[in-house]
Design an enzyme around this catalytic site. Structure first.
Site, PDB file in Angstrom:
ATOM      1  N   ASN A 173      68.159  81.667  36.275  1.00 46.78           N
ATOM      2  CA  ASN A 173      66.840  81.038  36.403  1.00 46.78           C
ATOM      3  C   ASN A 173      65.834  82.108  36.812  1.00 46.78           C
ATOM      4  O   ASN A 173      66.177  83.057  37.518  1.00 46.78           O
ATOM      5  CB  ASN A 173      66.866  79.946  37.472  1.00 46.78           C
ATOM      6  CG  ASN A 173      65.521  79.245  37.610  1.00 46.78           C
ATOM      7  OD1 ASN A 173      64.876  78.908  36.617  1.00 46.78           O
ATOM      8  ND2 ASN A 173      65.083  79.033  38.843  1.00 46.78           N
ATOM      9  N   ARG A 215      70.582  60.843  34.081  1.00 43.55           N
ATOM     10  CA  ARG A 215      70.571  62.310  34.068  1.00 43.55           C
ATOM     11  C   ARG A 215      71.866  62.859  33.506  1.00 43.55           C
ATOM     12  O   ARG A 215      71.878  63.891  32.826  1.00 43.55           O
ATOM     13  CB  ARG A 215      70.393  62.852  35.498  1.00 43.55           C
ATOM     14  CG  ARG A 215      68.987  62.749  36.002  1.00 43.55           C
ATOM     15  CD  ARG A 215      68.888  63.264  37.440  1.00 43.55           C
ATOM     16  NE  ARG A 215      67.510  63.203  37.872  1.00 43.55           N
ATOM     17  CZ  ARG A 215      66.651  64.208  37.744  1.00 43.55           C
ATOM     18  NH1 ARG A 215      67.041  65.353  37.251  1.00 43.55           N
ATOM     19  NH2 ARG A 215      65.414  64.076  38.138  1.00 43.55           N
ATOM     20  N   MET A 240      61.692  72.652  33.833  1.00 46.52           N
ATOM     21  CA  MET A 240      61.213  72.018  35.050  1.00 46.52           C
ATOM     22  C   MET A 240      61.929  70.695  35.351  1.00 46.52           C
ATOM     23  O   MET A 240      61.313  69.706  35.732  1.00 46.52           O
ATOM     24  CB  MET A 240      59.696  71.810  34.972  1.00 46.52           C
ATOM     25  CG  MET A 240      58.921  73.107  34.720  1.00 46.52           C
ATOM     26  SD  MET A 240      59.354  74.470  35.851  1.00 46.52           S
ATOM     27  CE  MET A 240      58.138  74.210  37.127  1.00 46.52           C
ATOM     28  N   SER A 283      56.471  81.590  27.818  1.00 45.61           N
ATOM     29  CA  SER A 283      56.203  83.035  27.776  1.00 45.61           C
ATOM     30  C   SER A 283      57.433  83.845  28.173  1.00 45.61           C
ATOM     31  O   SER A 283      57.649  84.947  27.650  1.00 45.61           O
ATOM     32  CB  SER A 283      54.996  83.397  28.641  1.00 45.61           C
ATOM     33  OG  SER A 283      55.295  83.301  30.007  1.00 45.61           O
ATOM     34  N   ASN A 284      58.243  83.326  29.080  1.00 40.86           N
ATOM     35  CA  ASN A 284      59.489  84.044  29.402  1.00 40.86           C
ATOM     36  C   ASN A 284      60.461  83.993  28.226  1.00 40.86           C
ATOM     37  O   ASN A 284      61.161  84.974  27.962  1.00 40.86           O
ATOM     38  CB  ASN A 284      60.114  83.484  30.677  1.00 40.86           C
ATOM     39  CG  ASN A 284      59.467  84.079  31.915  1.00 40.86           C
ATOM     40  OD1 ASN A 284      59.646  85.251  32.212  1.00 40.86           O
ATOM     41  ND2 ASN A 284      58.669  83.268  32.609  1.00 40.86           N
ATOM     42  N   GLY A 291      71.720  74.282  44.874  1.00 35.79           N
ATOM     43  CA  GLY A 291      70.440  74.141  45.575  1.00 35.79           C
ATOM     44  C   GLY A 291      69.279  74.513  44.666  1.00 35.79           C
ATOM     45  O   GLY A 291      69.433  75.337  43.759  1.00 35.79           O
ATOM     46  N   VAL A 292      68.130  73.916  44.904  1.00 39.29           N
ATOM     47  CA  VAL A 292      66.951  74.229  44.082  1.00 39.29           C
ATOM     48  C   VAL A 292      66.469  75.643  44.382  1.00 39.29           C
ATOM     49  O   VAL A 292      66.238  75.998  45.537  1.00 39.29           O
ATOM     50  CB  VAL A 292      65.810  73.223  44.370  1.00 39.29           C
ATOM     51  CG1 VAL A 292      64.544  73.621  43.621  1.00 39.29           C
ATOM     52  CG2 VAL A 292      66.244  71.826  43.975  1.00 39.29           C
ATOM     53  N   ASP A 293      66.327  76.452  43.328  1.00 40.82           N
ATOM     54  CA  ASP A 293      65.854  77.836  43.460  1.00 40.82           C
ATOM     55  C   ASP A 293      66.679  78.620  44.476  1.00 40.82           C
ATOM     56  O   ASP A 293      66.159  79.413  45.252  1.00 40.82           O
ATOM     57  CB  ASP A 293      64.349  77.869  43.812  1.00 40.82           C
ATOM     58  CG  ASP A 293      63.511  77.202  42.726  1.00 40.82           C
ATOM     59  OD1 ASP A 293      63.845  77.348  41.541  1.00 40.82           O
ATOM     60  OD2 ASP A 293      62.538  76.508  43.061  1.00 40.82           O
ATOM     61  N   HIS A 316      62.182  82.472  38.820  1.00 39.17           N
ATOM     62  CA  HIS A 316      61.331  81.710  39.736  1.00 39.17           C
ATOM     63  C   HIS A 316      60.167  82.598  40.182  1.00 39.17           C
ATOM     64  O   HIS A 316      60.377  83.773  40.507  1.00 39.17           O
ATOM     65  CB  HIS A 316      62.146  81.253  40.945  1.00 39.17           C
ATOM     66  CG  HIS A 316      61.338  80.429  41.891  1.00 39.17           C
ATOM     67  ND1 HIS A 316      60.982  79.116  41.615  1.00 39.17           N
ATOM     68  CD2 HIS A 316      60.776  80.733  43.083  1.00 39.17           C
ATOM     69  CE1 HIS A 316      60.246  78.653  42.617  1.00 39.17           C
ATOM     70  NE2 HIS A 316      60.105  79.606  43.511  1.00 39.17           N
TER      71      HIS A 316
HETATM   72  C1  GAR Z   1      57.237  80.778  35.042  1.00 41.08           C
HETATM   73  O1  GAR Z   1      56.276  81.320  35.914  1.00 41.08           O
HETATM   74  C2  GAR Z   1      58.550  80.542  35.750  1.00 41.08           C
HETATM   75  O2  GAR Z   1      58.836  81.521  36.687  1.00 41.08           O
HETATM   76  C3  GAR Z   1      58.312  79.203  36.385  1.00 41.08           C
HETATM   77  O3  GAR Z   1      57.624  78.463  35.418  1.00 41.08           O
HETATM   78  C4  GAR Z   1      56.840  79.351  34.629  1.00 41.08           C
HETATM   79  C5  GAR Z   1      57.166  79.096  33.180  1.00 41.08           C
HETATM   80  O4  GAR Z   1      56.336  79.869  32.370  1.00 41.08           O
HETATM   81  N1  GAR Z   1      59.544  78.572  36.779  1.00 41.08           N
HETATM   82  C6  GAR Z   1      59.688  77.848  37.874  1.00 41.08           C
HETATM   83  O5  GAR Z   1      58.773  77.581  38.620  1.00 41.08           O
HETATM   84  C7  GAR Z   1      61.095  77.356  38.136  1.00 41.08           C
HETATM   85  N2  GAR Z   1      61.262  76.966  39.497  1.00 41.08           N
HETATM   86  P1  GAR Z   1      56.730  80.116  30.863  1.00 41.08           P
HETATM   87  O6  GAR Z   1      57.018  78.746  30.238  1.00 41.08           O
HETATM   88  O7  GAR Z   1      55.516  80.753  30.263  1.00 41.08           O
HETATM   89  O8  GAR Z   1      57.939  81.019  30.844  1.00 41.08           O
END
Ligand code: GAR
Length: 213
Positions: free
Chosen positions: A109, A67, A92, A14-15, A145-147, A111
């Site tokens: 990113n 990786r 993810m 969706s983003n 770092g993560v997030d 979050h």
């Molecule tokens: C979103 O809420 C985004 O912020 C989150 O995953 C979702 C993806 O939704 N991201 C994280 O948690 C990253 N740490 P989407 O596929 O509909 O954009």
């Protein structure tokens, strides 16, 4: 000139959809040049196809525990498409220092929390459990770092009586779809970017950062 952007997804997208929609505006300073997914079943891939944007699956599973090889494939695809800025949009997978370093200052990113609160997973459930009255979302430059990383944009929403994880997530998601295109526009047009001291050049590009350049 619209700057070419690569979007990395793992799921719903969706983003990605919000970025694609924003990029349709003639005066938006970026265009989505490539979508990469680490999962073949990511629903977001269909959004790219509908928009006529090239999309590729580079499945991490095919690389096993390697990786570095998976990230080298991602990096190669981004460079081959002429990408200048990378947006993680529900991607993810943890990134290694290789990919983070390769795109330092040019990788964003989103979050679903008001960082530095609630990095990691299940942010909405954790916000409810913690009893916070404000929750929200953050767009930041990606560092190791993560997030973590310099914050470009945040939006806060109230946590309301009776909220469930689903209602809170939906309220936050609507704001994600506002601030991600705004933050990308700010970075693409040079309004926001990595500062010498590591702090964000602009605390919050909302509203109208795209037109400020
Ligand atoms: C979103 O809420 C985004 O912020 C989150 O995953 C979702 C993806 O939704 N991201 C994280 O948690 C990253 N740490 P989407 O596929 O509909 O954009």
């Amino acid at each position: 000139m619209k700057r070419p952007v690569g979007v990395l997804i793992s799921g719903r997208g969706s983003n990605l959809g919000a970025l694609l929609a924003a990029a349709r505006a003639p005066d938006y300073p970026a265009r989505i040049a490539l979508v990469l997914s680490n999962r073949a079943d990511a629903p977001g891939l269909a959004l790219a196809a509908d928009a006529g944007v090239p999309a590729r699956v580079i499945a991490h599973r095919e690389f096993g525990a390697d990786r570095a090889a998976h990230e080298a494939a991602l990096d190669g695809a981004l460079r081959a498409a002429g990408v200048e800025i990378v947006c993680l949009a529900g991607y993810m997978r943890r990134l290694t220092p290789f990919l983070v370093g390769a795109w330092a200052g040019r990788m964003l990113n989103i979050h679903p929390s008001l960082l530095p609160a609630f990095p990691g997973l299940e942010t909405h459930a954790r916000a409810l459990a913690a009893g916070v009255r404000l929750h929200g979302c953050t767009v930041h430059l990606v560092t190791e770092g993560v997030d973590e990383g310099p914050i470009l944009a945040q939006a806060a929403v109230p946590v309301l009586p009776g909220d469930t994880e689903a209602t809170l997530a939906a309220r936050v998601l609507a704001q994600e779809h506002r601030i991600y295109p705004a933050a990308l526009a700010a970075l693409a047009s040079g309004v926001a970017g990595p500062a010498a001291d590591g702090a964000a050049a602009l605390a919050n590009p909302l509203p109208g950062a795209a037109s400020a350049a």
